[in-house]
Enzyme design. Structure first.
Site, short mmCIF file in Angstrom:
data_model
loop_
_atom_site.label_atom_id
_atom_site.label_comp_id
_atom_site.label_asym_id
_atom_site.label_seq_id
_atom_site.Cartn_x
_atom_site.Cartn_y
_atom_site.Cartn_z
N TRP B 280 36.46 41.52 40.39
CA TRP B 280 36.84 42.81 40.98
C TRP B 280 35.60 43.51 41.56
CZ3 TRP B 280 39.43 40.61 37.00
CH2 TRP B 280 40.84 40.72 36.98
N CYS B 315 44.91 40.64 40.08
CA CYS B 315 46.18 40.52 39.35
C CYS B 315 47.28 39.76 40.08
CB CYS B 315 46.67 41.89 38.87
SG CYS B 315 47.23 42.99 40.18
N HIS B 374 49.92 47.12 39.43
CA HIS B 374 49.54 45.92 38.68
C HIS B 374 50.69 44.94 38.75
CE1 HIS B 374 47.85 43.18 35.88
NE2 HIS B 374 48.67 43.49 34.89
N ASP B 397 51.78 38.06 31.24
CA ASP B 397 50.73 38.57 32.12
C ASP B 397 49.47 37.75 31.89
OD1 ASP B 397 48.96 40.01 33.64
OD2 ASP B 397 49.40 41.95 32.73
N TYR B 557 41.76 49.10 43.75
CA TYR B 557 43.18 49.24 43.40
C TYR B 557 43.37 49.45 41.91
CZ TYR B 557 44.12 44.60 41.32
OH TYR B 557 44.18 43.51 40.51
#
Ligand SMILES: [Ca+2]
Ligand SMILES: [Ca+2]
Lengths: 721, 721
Positions: B280, B315, B374, B397, B557
């Site tokens: 990220w 994600c 997400h 997830d 984000y």
């Protein structure tokens, strides 16, 4: 070489999550107000802190009231949910009408009010929203405050500051390690989720350093003493170090469920370089043999002093060190032993034994294992994460197993849930359920490879669960906390309930059985010969002939066979009803491993009916004991002597023999190596020690070498003040 | 150097647990009977196998009936709980009265009958205890058998043998890779725990390779296409490889709960060298930028071809690759997007924003994050490990989060349980519950450090949950599957229930509020200026003055701020009621990161009442689109052309621009690098491709460079046979 980029979270996280209690909090000594106050600042002197007294001596009020006076630790140690006191000396008497100050308690890096890692406590009760605070006493410049930490606050080591509000900003005392304090769990107060009502259990499971761990066989139980040593110097810091090493977020450290779960992972070295390396190989050259340890202290101090995993452990060592960890932090805990513990079967309630067409055990196809015994821990806590009713004793297990949700840890699993088959609640309940409830299924393999179940033994596994009785050296049989009586209606209901939640069982209707077989138990000293009896019982009223095979193995305590020592092939009629097999010392002595267990399985086929009969018997060979004696006056700070004595009664020499001795509060661990103990000779080792603490204690010794393990001895002492 | 001994289990385990589907089973070609038959062997010829026909062509019966004809895989692929066929040619017609044979299916090392890893199937129905088997047809020497695998059998790649019983022993066909078969989950049959009744959902969530993933803001949703590619060459083997790499025991591979849980750990590289490395940071030099991928195929093939984690993911990449994995194995799955997703708060239902005394956001003390959106997955399955009612859609997830029981994985967590606050059931339900239900709590920090909650926004987080509608390119709003309507009685009950299970909330009664503030949403093109409006509403009937601060940030984000772009300080009276703040392109253009989100927070204090007013607004800057066009006849095996076109309308050059294009069943992933695209210039890239499969598909393109990310475009194609 290729660059292997690591996960980067710069764009996804505002900052790292505080997960170390060792990394110091950052609190500025002076915190100016953003905007200068309107108008000129008042010229009055502001309050100044001259001294802070943590009242932390063992005989002072805090450690006495909080049951923490036995910790060999200079810091203040208190328990949450219960008031403690701090005295502050100011430059002048405190004037509540104009002086504003607060005690600030902080833990971990980047402490935050809303996370419960930064807690200001004010001298007026109505201003306190987190912890309680009140003035207990003022005299001249000295003010004594009572501080009441919330009963669910974070457990660990806090920094303490006095912050004084001045017109220009907040002024704080300097960082001072002598003002740090430990806050522990508090089983004495109702609001703490580890509250334990039963006073005797609480005393035993929090304050007792002397343990007894059971092993051997369910009908021939052996015991060994253990020094948990939770109050010894350095142990509390070692426990915090373990949580830091496991990077348990500071904000999770108020929850005994999360702490126990994390520790069940960290006590073993798998995955996370945790405390203890497991070894079941019989080769312990690079470390200490699991059977040789006499306490947890050496292990925890060695780990904390460098962070390298300690060699070696088997189940009782994991359980004992875990027990020290839990008791040290104030979570009530005990070591339990489950006799005939099913393993490695991942919620499948079957342990399979395969027989060939003739009823003989097919070793190459029999892969499941039942441990002769297995030790785990129970810890006591409310389960706020579950519906009501599942609090109380919880199973946790640090022994690395093959399959527990893909990671080497287990629990906490509610004992009540296991008893009632409610295995749908976390954590790892199906696994523990299988450990005490598996069936042993005997399959017969036909020529074309199909297996037919021919016998199911539903009472072999989980035969007995023992723990030390509170306040005595006796045994407490807690089997009924795990299961309803064999054959009861409740038992059936529970098994059905567990099946609803995915625990699989074998559905077997074996043929009518009119011949029974039993191998009576025997107590045998290592090195002795004995007669193994096979008792057949024919209830048919007709003639029966059995072709019975008997296999004898030397096995590890995990049930894994090391060597075959006996094989007797078939044909027995039922007259006589008892058949005796002679086992001579030379059959097994050269092949013994570890804890010297012998395992016999007899299987056979009744000629007339085709019925399969089976019986299993584990014989734990009894070891010689060490003779431990003390001399001198048992008084605090006076020198005494301990003598450990052992005679080699075997016909062979013992080589590289490690002898250990230690006693909680009395003698730190000592050890000595004997290169050779010849047959018939006696060794006698005397060491001096100076008891540090009054009260009852024990000196525990062990002797360990490749040919002879798990030899122990102990003596009680009562130290006068 | 010091020897670091590893854990040794020789004495505690009979053998390793089979946890690889790649390690071949060992089945002897000839298995003699232990004892020779009594009497002379009969002299008749025994049965011999000449040929085996797996009927595995896409147009043949098996793949047609089992919905597996689209897999680009030469092996037989069938689904469990449903009959498939195999034809065997013997040396002579099979005589049921004397010839004994079995088809043997084996999976993993050391296959065992009692573990379900060795399954013999006989031609007579009554002999079969595990899987069904019957003779469907015999003609001359050819016998066609129907085989019915149990609906809960292990999923993976089996070896197949024909075993013939002879008087001397069992004789088997040789190991032959062309006779291997894959058995998958079967959402079409009721007995399979992944059964999905709704036909449209089943078709979408198992068979559709074309995905749409939502991102942006809840009131300005963007979408991008994704090629799941679960039927592409090599993908099915890659999925088995992932389970092998994660060492998921073979015996666990019949359970979709265990497979989904293991995959949620394995799809990310943390802990286990899994599939995708997260990043990220904005720096993707050593790999592919997360925004650049257009499908899962490249990623999975790259991982399977060497086992090294693939760089990089955020994600939606994790969710998309996870989706491919699940659909490929036959577990119904979909990618969902949760707008305003709370993170990293470990079951604590609060996201804190700290204000100073004047109502201005204190950035240095505000650490929690809310992601603008997400993505995670839902997969459909019965939860046999839980009480009734918690089956159906389950959240899983694979995005590595900071805290999920100490390991980087999450779920499966029942969506129904989350909606009803029943967060006590495994796995990780409190975590997911917090992601959709957290409150945003505004605290005001006083001079001496105490925090007072002044406003709680209970409707910000979990604002909207979207997934692609089955059978169309529309959106399906599934928010109501996760939560009851805001303000309803059920909502309150659910929050209370969740609190019972340890989910903590903030108890706040903020002061009376008669002034409201809103920042209306805006659609803004990247590079454009815009007017940000602050709308105050005064319902008091009296005069109100607000001192309002507005902060503007460029944020990732994930909500993490990268740069401040705007700060406006206070004093607004409520006339006019709207205050407009001008934002110019030069305020943000040089500072943009990643997906170009701007985040505005306005906070202020009403002078007359002390009330705190707050409003937040996320603006997702709209990106230019790629123009994707196709030319040629859309027919299987005929060459076509695709052109991707882009004009740089910005005032700056774009450097190192990666352009990608691919289409499921139509075009494998291609990419091209442009070193420089100068302002005002247009690039146009044409590639040829040959569609492999008929039916509807899409060509999806992306453009990605440091200054401009997440630029996509696509075109539909319909390939004629
Ligand atoms: Ca570990
Ligand atoms: Ca992982």
């Amino acid at each position: 070489t290729r660059v292997r980029p690591q996960v980067s979270i710069r764009g996804r996280s505002v900052g790292p999550i505080a997960s170390s209690n060792a990394v110091g909090e950052e609190v500025p000594e002076f915190e100016p107000f953003m905007l200068l106050p309107r108008g000129p600042p008042p010229l009055t002197d502001y309050l100044d802190v001259w001294d802070v007294n943590m009242l932390k001596e063992p005989e002072e009020v805090n450690k006495q009231q909080h049951h923490t006076d036995r910790y060999a630790n200079e810091g203040l140690i208190v328990r949450r949910g219960q008031e403690f006191q701090i005295s502050i000396t100011f430059n002048r008497p405190h004037d509540p009408s104009k002086d504003q100050f607060a005690l600030e308690f902080v833990i971990g890096a980047t402490p935050q009010y809303s996370k419960g890692t930064y807690i200001p406590v004010f001298p007026s009760e109505e201003r306190n929203k987190l912890w309680g605070g009140r003035v207990l006493d003022t005299s001249d410049n000295v003010l004594t405050m009572g501080i009441l930490p919330r009963a669910d606050c974070i457990v660990g080591k806090y920094g303490m500051y006095v912050a004084v509000v001045t017109p220009y900003g907040i002024r704080r005392t300097k960082k001072d390690p002598s003002r740090e304090l430990y806050i522990l769990f508090n089983p004495w107060v109702k609001d703490d989720s580890v509250y334990l009502e039963d006073g005797a259990e609480r005393t035993e499971c929090v304050l007792n350093e002397l343990g007894i761990i059971y092993h051997g066989a369910y009908d021939d139980v052996s015991e060994r003493s253990w020094n948990y040593g939770q109050f010894e110097f350095g142990i509390l810091d070692a426990c915090l170090f373990i949580m830091d090493k496991g990077a348990l977020p500071i904000t999770n450290r108020g929850d005994p469920v999360k702490i126990a779960r994390k520790a069940s992972a960290m006590i073993n070295s798998k995955d996370d370089e945790g405390v203890l390396v497991g070894n079941w190989s019989g080769d312990y050259m690079y470390g200490v043999a699991p059977t040789s340890w006499t306490g947890s202290v050496e292990i925890l101090l060695s780990y904390a002093n460098g962070g390298d995993p300690v060699c070696y452990a088997q189940c009782w060592v994991y359980a004992a060190v875990f027990n020290t960890f839990l008791r040290c932090l104030g979570i009530p805990a005990r070591v339990v032993t489950n006799f005939f513990s099913a393993h490695d079967n991942d919620g499948n309630l079957k342990t399979d034994i395969l027989l060939d067409e003739n009823g003989k055990v097919d070793r190459s196809r029999t892969r499941d294992s039942i441990w002769n015994y297995h030790c785990w821990n129970e810890c006591y806590m409310a389960r706020l994460d579950l519906p009501e009713g599942f609090g109380g004793w919880q199973v946790v297990d640090a022994t690395p197993q093959e399959t527990s949700d893909g990671m080497y840890r287990c629990g906490p699993a509610s004992v009540y849930a296991i008893k009632h088959g409610m295995v749908c609640y976390p954590f790892d309940a199906p696994f523990v359920f299988a450990e005490v409830n598996s069936d042993v299924v005997f399959y017969q393999r036909s020529r074309d490879g199909t297996l037919t179940p021919v016998k199911v033994n539903t009472s072999h596994v989980g035969r007995l669960v023992l723990t030390k009785a509170p306040g005595s050296n006796g045994r407490s049989d807690i089997t009924s906390m795990y299961k309803f009586p064999e054959g009861s209606a409740e038992e059936r209901t529970v098994l059905e309930k567990a099946e609803e939640y995915g625990v699989r069982r074998q559905d077997v209707t074996p043929p009518v059985a009119d011949v029974a077989l039993d191998i009576p138990s025997l107590e045998v000293k290592v090195g002795a010969g004995f007669d193994l009896a096979l008792d057949f019982r024919n209830s048919s009223g007709q003639r029966r002939t059995v072709e019975a095979y008997t296999n004898g193995y030397v096995v590890y305590y995990t049930g894994v066979p090391s060597a075959e020592i006996l094989f007797q092939s078939p044909t027995v009629t039922l007259d006589p009803r008892r058949k005796v097999i002679k086992v001579r010392p030379e059959d097994y002595m050269g092949k013994l491993v570890e804890q010297a267990n012998l395992h016999f399985i007899t299987t056979g086929k009744v000629k007339e009916t085709g019925q399969i009969v089976t019986a299993m018997r584990v014989i734990t060979l009894h070891k010689p004991r060490l003779l431990v004696q003390v001399a001198g006056t048992p008084r605090v700070s006076e020198e005494m002597l301990v003598t450990v004595q052992f005679t080699n009664d075997f016909k062979f020499s013992l080589e590289n023999v490690h002898v250990r001795v230690e006693g909680p509060g009395v003698m730190s661990p000592h050890n000595k190596l004997y290169r050779l103990i010849a047959p018939g000779t006696t060794i006698s080792w005397t060491e001096s020690f100076i008891p540090r603490r009054q009260g009852p204690s024990k000196l525990m010794a062990s002797l360990d070498c490749h040919a002879l393990r798990q030899v122990t001895g102990e003596v009680d002492v009562h130290i006068e003040p």
